[in-house]
Design a protein around this motif. Structure first.
Motif, PDB file in Angstrom:
ATOM      1  N   ASP A  18       0.843  -1.196   0.000  1.00  0.00           N
ATOM      2  CA  ASP A  18       0.000   0.000   0.000  1.00  0.00           C
ATOM      3  C   ASP A  18       0.879   1.248   0.000  1.00  0.00           C
ATOM      4  O   ASP A  18       2.096   1.167  -0.231  1.00  0.00           O
ATOM      5  CB  ASP A  18      -0.946  -0.027   1.199  1.00  0.00           C
ATOM      6  N   GLU A  22       3.799  -1.421   2.542  1.00  0.00           N
ATOM      7  CA  GLU A  22       3.592  -2.688   3.234  1.00  0.00           C
ATOM      8  C   GLU A  22       2.555  -3.541   2.506  1.00  0.00           C
ATOM      9  O   GLU A  22       1.519  -3.030   2.083  1.00  0.00           O
ATOM     10  CB  GLU A  22       3.099  -2.429   4.669  1.00  0.00           C
ATOM     11  N   GLU A  23       2.836  -4.843   2.382  1.00  0.00           N
ATOM     12  CA  GLU A  23       1.806  -5.747   1.902  1.00  0.00           C
ATOM     13  C   GLU A  23       0.656  -5.752   2.901  1.00  0.00           C
ATOM     14  O   GLU A  23       0.868  -5.661   4.111  1.00  0.00           O
ATOM     15  CB  GLU A  23       2.356  -7.167   1.746  1.00  0.00           C
ATOM     16  N   SER A  24      -0.556  -5.864   2.403  1.00  0.00           N
ATOM     17  CA  SER A  24      -1.705  -5.820   3.306  1.00  0.00           C
ATOM     18  C   SER A  24      -2.735  -6.874   2.912  1.00  0.00           C
ATOM     19  O   SER A  24      -2.889  -7.221   1.734  1.00  0.00           O
ATOM     20  CB  SER A  24      -2.351  -4.426   3.298  1.00  0.00           C
ATOM     21  N   TYR A  25      -3.415  -7.353   3.923  1.00  0.00           N
ATOM     22  CA  TYR A  25      -4.449  -8.367   3.738  1.00  0.00           C
ATOM     23  C   TYR A  25      -5.804  -7.669   3.617  1.00  0.00           C
ATOM     24  O   TYR A  25      -6.140  -6.794   4.423  1.00  0.00           O
ATOM     25  CB  TYR A  25      -4.456  -9.335   4.921  1.00  0.00           C
ATOM     26  N   ARG A  26      -6.556  -8.066   2.625  1.00  0.00           N
ATOM     27  CA  ARG A  26      -7.890  -7.506   2.424  1.00  0.00           C
ATOM     28  C   ARG A  26      -8.878  -8.287   3.297  1.00  0.00           C
ATOM     29  O   ARG A  26      -9.035  -9.502   3.146  1.00  0.00           O
ATOM     30  CB  ARG A  26      -8.296  -7.586   0.952  1.00  0.00           C
ATOM     31  N   HIS A  44      -7.985  -2.894   4.573  1.00  0.00           N
ATOM     32  CA  HIS A  44      -6.685  -3.541   4.398  1.00  0.00           C
ATOM     33  C   HIS A  44      -5.870  -3.405   5.688  1.00  0.00           C
ATOM     34  O   HIS A  44      -5.772  -2.309   6.253  1.00  0.00           O
ATOM     35  CB  HIS A  44      -5.904  -2.908   3.236  1.00  0.00           C
ATOM     36  N   ARG A  45      -5.302  -4.511   6.144  1.00  0.00           N
ATOM     37  CA  ARG A  45      -4.469  -4.495   7.337  1.00  0.00           C
ATOM     38  C   ARG A  45      -3.207  -5.325   7.096  1.00  0.00           C
ATOM     39  O   ARG A  45      -3.250  -6.389   6.476  1.00  0.00           O
ATOM     40  CB  ARG A  45      -5.227  -5.076   8.539  1.00  0.00           C
ATOM     41  N   SER A  46      -2.105  -4.822   7.607  1.00  0.00           N
ATOM     42  CA  SER A  46      -0.819  -5.513   7.496  1.00  0.00           C
ATOM     43  C   SER A  46      -0.677  -6.553   8.605  1.00  0.00           C
ATOM     44  O   SER A  46      -1.462  -6.587   9.569  1.00  0.00           O
ATOM     45  CB  SER A  46       0.325  -4.505   7.583  1.00  0.00           C
ATOM     46  N   TRP A  47       0.363  -7.382   8.491  1.00  0.00           N
ATOM     47  CA  TRP A  47       0.676  -8.348   9.539  1.00  0.00           C
ATOM     48  C   TRP A  47       0.929  -7.628  10.866  1.00  0.00           C
ATOM     49  O   TRP A  47       0.488  -8.070  11.928  1.00  0.00           O
ATOM     50  CB  TRP A  47       1.874  -9.177   9.106  1.00  0.00           C
ATOM     51  N   ASP A  49      -0.393  -4.851  11.753  1.00  0.00           N
ATOM     52  CA  ASP A  49      -1.698  -4.421  12.254  1.00  0.00           C
ATOM     53  C   ASP A  49      -2.409  -5.563  12.984  1.00  0.00           C
ATOM     54  O   ASP A  49      -3.027  -5.355  14.036  1.00  0.00           O
ATOM     55  CB  ASP A  49      -2.585  -3.933  11.107  1.00  0.00           C
ATOM     56  N   GLU A 135      -9.902   2.929   6.347  1.00  0.00           N
ATOM     57  CA  GLU A 135      -9.461   2.628   4.983  1.00  0.00           C
ATOM     58  C   GLU A 135      -9.266   3.928   4.203  1.00  0.00           C
ATOM     59  O   GLU A 135     -10.142   4.793   4.166  1.00  0.00           O
ATOM     60  CB  GLU A 135     -10.516   1.760   4.275  1.00  0.00           C
TER      61      GLU A 135
END
Length: 435
Positions: A18, A22-26, A44-47, A49, A135
């Motif tokens: 993002d 950081e890669e983020s999980y939807r 979207h939240r990162s590891w 987070d 978001e």
């Protein structure tokens, strides 16, 4: 904006980095939503987070049996969220609402409209901010910068700037990374697309040195245009209704043929003046070329034809004829610069006004009692002079304004008569003067 009780969540994908890199999980969710509110959405939240969320549940004694995963995979995190959703106490908790980006809008925050409003901004105990940013919006076009509603995320980033004194550099990097996703209102490299014909600008050094309102890169950074435009919900005299109310009260019986709006920014005051005085010619100037491009775009959308927006330095408006304006207006300009620069603008306003012409300034107060004036300075600068290193406050030039410009005295000293100050709030008032 989402409001309601979550009824379902699923971690569906791992998305590319993002704006923070950081890669983020939807996470997709469904809600038992309030009337008229969306019933489903995503965040979207990162590891990191996720780990912070589990820690918050631990501190709230809500994490029994959740079995936080040791490895970040879609399946592991989805299973974790399914376990979270089985706990009724968690479903009603702030940590889950914050993690899903729901049930917080910030729209009741008034920011700098009064001192009690501002206390809610700077004292966390008076107004709760979410533990996770909502978001972020996706604003792709210049038109969307103007027409899209303000989002909870945008209110959040403005709020947190005032609460990040101890980690200001870290926060400003986050702020800049997000604002870089906005359109930048670019034009020709020499800005000739917005300059008056045949005019060149000498940019004052301060304008690209110490930035007001925590804006990364200041007003010259076109990515800041939207966040400044959203100031209309935070500052009294960026609100067109309040501008119109006071201009009508003070000048509605006048018939100015030519009006100058200095430091027009996105054009709030200029548009009010154009609608109040449709037969007048209005010249609106600003030192930041991207803001003039935005104002011209907004002018097209509003179909207003009696304004000319120009990129110009109000310290030197020699391309405009002396004594050619009946009314000169500005809003929140002179306190955002060193006193020497402000004095040059004051002198130019006097030169440009016709005899009998009026100056109207929506501006920060000049605080008369010395002790109160120093308190006002410390409050706005966080104790750092604008030329010093350190975490500058939201108004780094206030000391220059309060102890150098001293507006009521300076207006009289250059020749203005009938100088008057009308107190409005702790943060601003209206200065009137006549030539």
């Amino acid at each position: 904006y989402y409001e309601g009780t979550p009824t379902f969540t699923t971690v569906s994908t791992l998305d590319p980095p993002d704006f923070r890199g950081e890669e983020s999980y939807r996470i997709e969710f469904q809600l038992d939503a309030e009337t008229g509110m969306p019933q489903e959405g995503f965040v979207h939240r990162s590891w990191e987070d996720f780990k912070k969320f589990d820690h918050l549940l631990t501190t709230h004694l809500l994490n029994f049996g959740l079995q936080f995963p040791t490895e970040p995979t879609i399946d592991n995190l989805d299973a974790y969220m399914k376990r979270v959703m089985e706990h009724s106490a968690i479903l009603r908790s702030n940590p889950l609402s914050d993690f899903l980006g729901i049930n917080w809008s910030g729209r009741d925050l008034k920011f700098l409209q009064s001192l009690p409003d501002f206390m809610q901004v700077v004292i966390p105990a008076l107004y709760r901010a979410p533990d996770f940013a909502p978001e972020p919006p996706i604003i792709d076009t210049e038109e969307e910068c103007i027409t899209a509603d303000e989002t909870p995320f945008e209110i959040y980033v403005y709020l947190m700037a005032f609460r990040s004194k101890e980690i200001l550099d870290q926060y400003l990097q986050f702020f800049k990374s997000f604002m870089d996703t906005y359109p930048s209102f670019e034009g020709l490299p020499d800005n000739s697309d917005v300059l008056p014909e045949g005019v060149e600008i000498v940019m004052p050094p301060h304008f690209n040195m110490t930035f007001v309102h925590f804006l990364p890169g200041g007003y010259l950074n076109g990515h800041t245009v939207r966040i400044s435009y959203l100031g209309k919900t935070k500052f009294n005299f960026l609100d067109e209704a309040k501008i119109g109310e006071w201009l009508t009260k003070l000048h509605g019986d006048k018939n100015p043929k030519r009006i100058l709006d200095i430091g027009t920014g996105p054009g709030f005051s200029a548009f009010v003046l154009a609608e109040m005085f449709p037969e007048s010619e209005i010249i609106a100037v600003d030192l930041a070329a991207p803001y003039i491009r935005m104002a011209r775009k907004w002018q097209e959308l509003r179909n207003i034809t009696n304004i000319k927006f120009y990129h110009a330095n109000a310290e030197d408006l020699s391309w405009l004829e002396s004594e050619s304006f009946d009314l000169i207006n500005y809003a929140y300009v002179l306190h955002e610069m060193p006193a020497d620069n402000a004095m040059r603008i004051i002198n130019e306003m006097f030169r440009l006004l016709a005899p009998g012409g009026l100056m109207n300034g929506f501006e920060v107060p000049f605080v008369e009692p010395i002790a109160e004036r120093w308190t006002y300075v410390e409050f706005n600068t966080w104790g750092h002079h604008w030329q010093d290193a350190g975490p500058q406050g939201p108004e780094p030039y206030i000391e220059e304004y309060e102890f150098g410009t001293m507006l009521t005295e300076s207006l009289a000293n250059v020749g203005f008569s009938s100088v008057e100050y009308i107190d409005y709030s702790y943060f601003e008032g209206i200065f009137k003067a006549q030539k």
